[in-house]
Scaffold this motif. Structure first.
Motif, short mmCIF file in Angstrom:
data_model
loop_
_atom_site.label_atom_id
_atom_site.label_comp_id
_atom_site.label_asym_id
_atom_site.label_seq_id
_atom_site.Cartn_x
_atom_site.Cartn_y
_atom_site.Cartn_z
N LYS A 291 0.66 -1.21 0.00
CA LYS A 291 0.00 -0.06 0.03
C LYS A 291 0.87 1.17 -0.13
N SER A 292 0.55 2.07 -0.99
CA SER A 292 1.35 3.49 -0.94
C SER A 292 0.88 4.26 0.14
N LEU A 293 1.93 4.86 0.74
CA LEU A 293 1.62 5.97 1.80
C LEU A 293 1.41 7.28 1.25
N ILE A 294 1.76 7.36 -0.04
CA ILE A 294 1.34 8.76 -0.72
C ILE A 294 -0.07 8.53 -1.49
N TYR A 295 -0.99 9.60 -0.86
CA TYR A 295 -2.26 9.66 -1.37
C TYR A 295 -2.53 10.67 -2.44
N GLU A 296 -3.29 10.51 -3.19
CA GLU A 296 -3.71 11.33 -4.35
C GLU A 296 -4.25 12.91 -3.69
N THR A 297 -4.95 12.84 -2.60
CA THR A 297 -5.58 13.84 -2.16
C THR A 297 -4.23 14.79 -1.32
N ASP A 298 -3.02 14.31 -1.20
CA ASP A 298 -2.00 14.83 -0.31
C ASP A 298 -1.71 16.30 -0.88
N HIS A 299 -1.52 17.32 0.10
CA HIS A 299 -0.98 18.32 -0.22
C HIS A 299 -0.55 19.13 0.66
N GLN A 300 0.46 19.91 0.87
CA GLN A 300 1.04 20.94 1.69
C GLN A 300 -0.04 21.70 2.08
N PRO A 301 0.05 22.40 3.26
CA PRO A 301 -1.24 23.39 3.77
C PRO A 301 -1.52 24.63 2.52
N HIS A 302 -0.67 25.23 1.97
CA HIS A 302 -0.97 26.24 1.03
C HIS A 302 -0.81 25.47 -0.32
N VAL A 303 -0.54 24.43 -0.64
CA VAL A 303 -0.33 24.20 -2.16
C VAL A 303 -1.77 23.69 -2.47
N THR A 304 -2.42 24.58 -3.20
CA THR A 304 -3.73 24.33 -3.95
C THR A 304 -3.52 23.65 -5.35
#
Length: 377
Positions: A291-304
């Motif tokens: 299982k990848s721990l990188i999710y498609e919805t991941d983003h840093q707080p201000h990175v739209t």
């Protein structure tokens, strides 16, 4: 300043990173109620002027001291060569400016200690890139270790290759105008040049962010390439371009990091993700038990999504970490204590390679993220 304040930013250096991490991102205008770029400076005045005109920046300077004298500049982002960061940071603090520094903020522990002491005395905020533990997948990897999903971890490997050629080939350096033809010669000069300061710093922030502080270092380092060709100009290489570091984390946990010149090897372990070997499971390419721990919805707080499409969004995020800290008093995870520990590792690695000795790190331990602060798996 208050939560309603707009932080006036000064961009120090209008080269590749100044354009891509600051000017391009703030040009989107989505955070104009929080921060805006009010001044740029570059020793090549024509470049500073061209950037100001292109991006609608009110003021430009060919002198760093002039930018620091600008009352509209509340904070700066250091996008200058690494070897200048320490002196420029101390000058900025003397001028009462908050600081975001690109990696690395200094090349020695003594230098960053001086910055930390002065910033504390003056009540000024300093954020240092790279804020790798702001990234949710790195937090999940640390959670996997703390929750014993890997068992006892005995080996951690990470690293990257080809960093020098990357800067030679950057698209932003291949143009004909003054903003797109900047020479990368400084990447190959002392102090602060070479792939260890440039890209190895990322891997070390990730490894120590996941596993906690290291105890001692042993390293081999040298120079494989004596010169590089940039658009027909021969650039001499002064810095080691191939470094191999062994890290002792205690409890029979050994880390290995490489930053080497051979681009043909590639980043076999996945982009900026470590290989962790435990008694229960192995984490490779941020994948745990398939299982990848990188999710498609991941983003840093201000990175739209708009910022995510632009290069260097992670550096833009680090700048915004400073902005938030200045406006509402929220300290950043991209903190100087972690940066100092990584600088200690890099500096000690070069000393170890020169002496042939294993070196204990200085008293640069720091508090890694606790379980309750980490992203969920």
């Amino acid at each position: 300043m208050t939560k309603d304040s707009v932080v006036g930013l000064g961009v120090v250096g209008v080269g590749s990173i100044g354009i891509r991490s600051a000017l391009d991102h703030f040009a989107l205008g989505d955070l104009a109620d929080k921060a805006r770029i009010v001044a740029v400076c570059d020793p090549v005045g024509e470049r500073a002027k061209a950037a100001a005109e292109k991006y609608g920046v009110p003021a430009w300077y060919d002198s760093y001291e002039a930018l620091l004298s600008d009352a509209n500049v509340d904070a700066i982002t250091l996008c200058s060569p690494i070897g200048l960061h320490y002196k420029q940071a101390m000058q900025a603090l003397d001028a009462g400016k908050h600081i975001h520094s690109n990696k690395t903020i200094t090349t020695t522990v003594d230098e960053i200690n001086q910055i930390m002491v002065k910033a504390d005395e003056l009540g000024l905020k300093v954020v240092s890139s790279p804020g790798m533990m702001l990234m949710q997948h790195n937090q999940r990897m640390r959670r996997a270790v703390l929750e014993d999903r890997l068992g006892r971890v005995s080996l951690a490997v990470t690293g990257g290759t080809g960093g020098q050629q990357y800067h030679i080939d950057e698209p932003i350096r291949q143009g004909q105008d003054i903003l797109t033809n900047t020479n990368p010669a400084w990447y190959f000069k002392k102090p602060g040049g070479g792939p260890l300061y440039d890209v190895g710093v990322y891997f070390l922030h990730i490894l120590t962010g996941i596993l906690g502080p290291a105890r001692q270092v042993s390293a081999f380092s040298g120079k494989a390439v004596s010169e590089l060709n940039f658009r027909g100009e021969i650039l001499p290489n002064e810095m080691d371009d191939s470094t191999f570091i062994t890290l002792d984390f205690g409890n029979q946990l050994v880390g290995f990091m490489y930053a080497i010149v051979d681009g043909n090897f590639g980043n076999r372990l996945g982009p900026f993700t470590p290989y962790l070997v435990g008694t229960k499971a192995t984490l490779e390419g941020a994948r745990l038990n398939g299982k990848s721990l990188i999710y498609e919805t991941d983003h840093q707080p201000h990175v739209t999504p708009a910022h995510k499409q632009l290069p260097e969004s992670h550096v833009f995020e680090d700048i915004m970490q400073l902005v938030d800290w200045v406006r509402d008093g929220t300290p950043s995870l991209a903190n100087l204590a972690h940066a100092r520990h990584v600088i200690d590792i890099i500096d000690s690695a070069y000393q170890s390679a020169a002496s042939g000795q294993t070196l204990k790190l200085q008293d640069t331990t720091y508090q890694p993220l606790p379980l309750e602060a980490l992203a969920e798996i």
